[in-house]
Design a protein around this motif. Sequence first.
Motif, PDB file in Angstrom:
ATOM      1  N   LEU A   1     -53.368  15.937 -15.538  1.00 23.88           N
ATOM      2  CA  LEU A   1     -52.473  15.741 -15.975  1.00 23.88           C
ATOM      3  C   LEU A   1     -51.838  15.521 -13.993  1.00 23.88           C
ATOM      4  N   ARG A   2     -51.947  16.029 -12.808  1.00 24.32           N
ATOM      5  CA  ARG A   2     -52.366  15.830 -11.302  1.00 24.32           C
ATOM      6  C   ARG A   2     -52.283  14.718 -11.744  1.00 24.32           C
ATOM      7  N   ALA A   3     -53.336  14.077 -11.394  1.00 27.64           N
ATOM      8  CA  ALA A   3     -53.893  12.479 -11.664  1.00 27.64           C
ATOM      9  C   ALA A   3     -52.351  12.254 -11.743  1.00 27.64           C
ATOM     10  N   GLY A   4     -52.101  11.790 -13.095  1.00 32.31           N
ATOM     11  CA  GLY A   4     -51.356  11.328 -13.796  1.00 32.31           C
ATOM     12  C   GLY A   4     -49.360  10.922 -13.026  1.00 32.31           C
ATOM     13  N   LEU A   5     -49.347  12.370 -12.276  1.00 32.88           N
ATOM     14  CA  LEU A   5     -48.568  12.470 -12.211  1.00 32.88           C
ATOM     15  C   LEU A   5     -47.961  12.067 -10.791  1.00 32.88           C
ATOM     16  N   LEU A   6     -49.277  12.529  -9.665  1.00 25.47           N
ATOM     17  CA  LEU A   6     -49.649  11.251  -8.441  1.00 25.47           C
ATOM     18  C   LEU A   6     -49.581  10.008  -8.136  1.00 25.47           C
ATOM     19  N   ASN A   7     -50.215   9.508  -9.142  1.00 23.20           N
ATOM     20  CA  ASN A   7     -49.884   8.018  -9.395  1.00 23.20           C
ATOM     21  C   ASN A   7     -48.805   7.513  -9.730  1.00 23.20           C
ATOM     22  N   GLN A   8     -48.267   7.845 -10.956  1.00 21.26           N
ATOM     23  CA  GLN A   8     -46.453   7.959 -10.792  1.00 21.26           C
ATOM     24  C   GLN A   8     -45.782   7.929  -9.242  1.00 21.26           C
ATOM     25  N   LEU A   9     -45.745   8.314  -8.715  1.00 24.09           N
ATOM     26  CA  LEU A   9     -45.355   8.993  -7.268  1.00 24.09           C
ATOM     27  C   LEU A   9     -46.379   7.833  -6.285  1.00 24.09           C
ATOM     28  N   ILE A  10     -47.357   7.732  -6.263  1.00 20.61           N
ATOM     29  CA  ILE A  10     -47.692   6.530  -5.418  1.00 20.61           C
ATOM     30  C   ILE A  10     -47.570   5.457  -5.831  1.00 20.61           C
ATOM     31  N   ARG A  11     -47.491   4.690  -7.099  1.00 24.46           N
ATOM     32  CA  ARG A  11     -46.324   3.927  -7.083  1.00 24.46           C
ATOM     33  C   ARG A  11     -45.056   2.948  -6.914  1.00 24.46           C
ATOM     34  N   ALA A  12     -44.858   4.113  -6.567  1.00 25.60           N
ATOM     35  CA  ALA A  12     -42.898   4.482  -5.803  1.00 25.60           C
ATOM     36  C   ALA A  12     -43.042   4.355  -4.932  1.00 25.60           C
ATOM     37  N   VAL A  13     -43.819   5.127  -4.241  1.00 23.76           N
ATOM     38  CA  VAL A  13     -44.172   4.649  -2.314  1.00 23.76           C
ATOM     39  C   VAL A  13     -44.390   3.800  -1.639  1.00 23.76           C
ATOM     40  N   GLY A  14     -45.695   2.958  -2.693  1.00 28.24           N
ATOM     41  CA  GLY A  14     -46.370   2.603  -1.854  1.00 28.24           C
ATOM     42  C   GLY A  14     -47.798   2.950  -0.838  1.00 28.24           C
ATOM     43  N   PRO A  15     -48.409   2.493   0.523  1.00 27.24           N
ATOM     44  CA  PRO A  15     -49.712   2.417   0.498  1.00 27.24           C
ATOM     45  C   PRO A  15     -49.314   2.868   2.234  1.00 27.24           C
ATOM     46  N   ALA A  16     -48.358   2.529   2.509  1.00 26.27           N
ATOM     47  CA  ALA A  16     -47.994   1.945   3.952  1.00 26.27           C
ATOM     48  C   ALA A  16     -47.090   3.886   4.276  1.00 26.27           C
TER      49      ALA A  16
ATOM     50  N   THR B   1     -51.817  19.526  -2.247  1.00 26.11           N
ATOM     51  CA  THR B   1     -51.173  20.272  -1.973  1.00 26.11           C
ATOM     52  C   THR B   1     -49.748  20.658  -3.117  1.00 26.11           C
ATOM     53  N   PRO B   2     -48.799  21.124  -3.697  1.00 30.64           N
ATOM     54  CA  PRO B   2     -48.109  21.334  -4.014  1.00 30.64           C
ATOM     55  C   PRO B   2     -46.945  20.914  -3.083  1.00 30.64           C
ATOM     56  N   GLU B   3     -47.136  21.158  -1.617  1.00 36.86           N
ATOM     57  CA  GLU B   3     -46.750  20.624  -1.408  1.00 36.86           C
ATOM     58  C   GLU B   3     -46.002  19.469  -0.438  1.00 36.86           C
ATOM     59  N   GLN B   4     -47.428  18.938  -0.662  1.00 33.90           N
ATOM     60  CA  GLN B   4     -48.017  17.717  -0.078  1.00 33.90           C
ATOM     61  C   GLN B   4     -47.078  17.136  -1.185  1.00 33.90           C
ATOM     62  N   VAL B   5     -47.186  17.079  -2.262  1.00 33.07           N
ATOM     63  CA  VAL B   5     -46.720  16.292  -4.057  1.00 33.07           C
ATOM     64  C   VAL B   5     -44.526  16.309  -3.071  1.00 33.07           C
ATOM     65  N   ARG B   6     -44.210  17.952  -3.265  1.00 30.14           N
ATOM     66  CA  ARG B   6     -42.979  17.623  -2.467  1.00 30.14           C
ATOM     67  C   ARG B   6     -42.255  16.635  -1.736  1.00 30.14           C
ATOM     68  N   GLU B   7     -43.446  16.249  -1.102  1.00 30.93           N
ATOM     69  CA  GLU B   7     -43.137  15.561   0.342  1.00 30.93           C
ATOM     70  C   GLU B   7     -43.580  13.651  -0.277  1.00 30.93           C
ATOM     71  N   ILE B   8     -43.916  13.991  -1.046  1.00 34.12           N
ATOM     72  CA  ILE B   8     -44.668  11.797  -1.531  1.00 34.12           C
ATOM     73  C   ILE B   8     -43.280  11.925  -2.207  1.00 34.12           C
ATOM     74  N   ALA B   9     -42.972  13.382  -3.285  1.00 38.44           N
ATOM     75  CA  ALA B   9     -41.903  13.267  -4.296  1.00 38.44           C
ATOM     76  C   ALA B   9     -40.075  12.737  -3.522  1.00 38.44           C
ATOM     77  N   GLU B  10     -40.169  13.575  -2.931  1.00 38.84           N
ATOM     78  CA  GLU B  10     -38.843  12.379  -1.106  1.00 38.84           C
ATOM     79  C   GLU B  10     -38.877  11.316  -1.533  1.00 38.84           C
ATOM     80  N   GLU B  11     -40.101  11.709  -0.282  1.00 35.77           N
ATOM     81  CA  GLU B  11     -40.217   9.801  -0.017  1.00 35.77           C
ATOM     82  C   GLU B  11     -39.898   8.904  -1.750  1.00 35.77           C
ATOM     83  N   ALA B  12     -41.143   8.966  -2.731  1.00 29.68           N
ATOM     84  CA  ALA B  12     -40.698   8.119  -3.935  1.00 29.68           C
ATOM     85  C   ALA B  12     -39.130   8.043  -4.500  1.00 29.68           C
ATOM     86  N   GLN B  13     -38.673   9.005  -4.841  1.00 35.38           N
ATOM     87  CA  GLN B  13     -37.236   9.812  -4.475  1.00 35.38           C
ATOM     88  C   GLN B  13     -36.596   8.107  -4.311  1.00 35.38           C
TER      89      GLN B  13
END
Length: 172
Positions: free
Chosen positions: A64-79, A118-130
């Motif tokens: 599930l972590r991988a699935g969530l991260l894939n959702q977020l990464i698609r939103a922010v993009g590689p750059a 880490t959950p902290e890194q996920v928090r950062e990714i989610a902020e940018e994704a939003q």
Amino acid sequence: MALMDILQPYAARPTSTENDFDEVVPQVPADVLGDGLAQAFRSDRTPPFSSMVSQLFGNSNPQLRAGLLNQLIRAVGPAVLAKIAGGALGRFGQTAQPGAAAPGTPPPLSPVDAEQVTPEQVREIAEEAQKHDPSVMERVGGFYAQHPDLVKGLGGAALAIALGQIANRMRR
């Protein structure tokens, strides 16, 4: 509305948001539950989206972590991903080799990859994704609608907001 009008349902049937959530979830379509979760993510009565996503990530299994991260990464993009957490996540955003995935898109993260985040890194990714794609809240809501037991960990306020949105959708 009078005070007793508000309190009467609680006197007639003591309730628990978690119990109500457990009763409702099996009876509603996943897209309706996903909309309810997205509403909880957007609400100013719950913690920020990024905090709730970080919490969900921390309580999820590697798949599930991988699935969530894939959702977020698609939103922010590689750059953008390369800039988060001091660039530590840049390797996850590297584009796929020719023929491996759509050109310019990173390959999906595996559960092994997700364990390194880490959950902290996920928090950062989610902020940018939003910021980059607010519809990510609907996608994450839809993703976790498939795993409602984890959602209960978000607490009573988030569940109450989700249940309210579900009620509104079901009235239509």
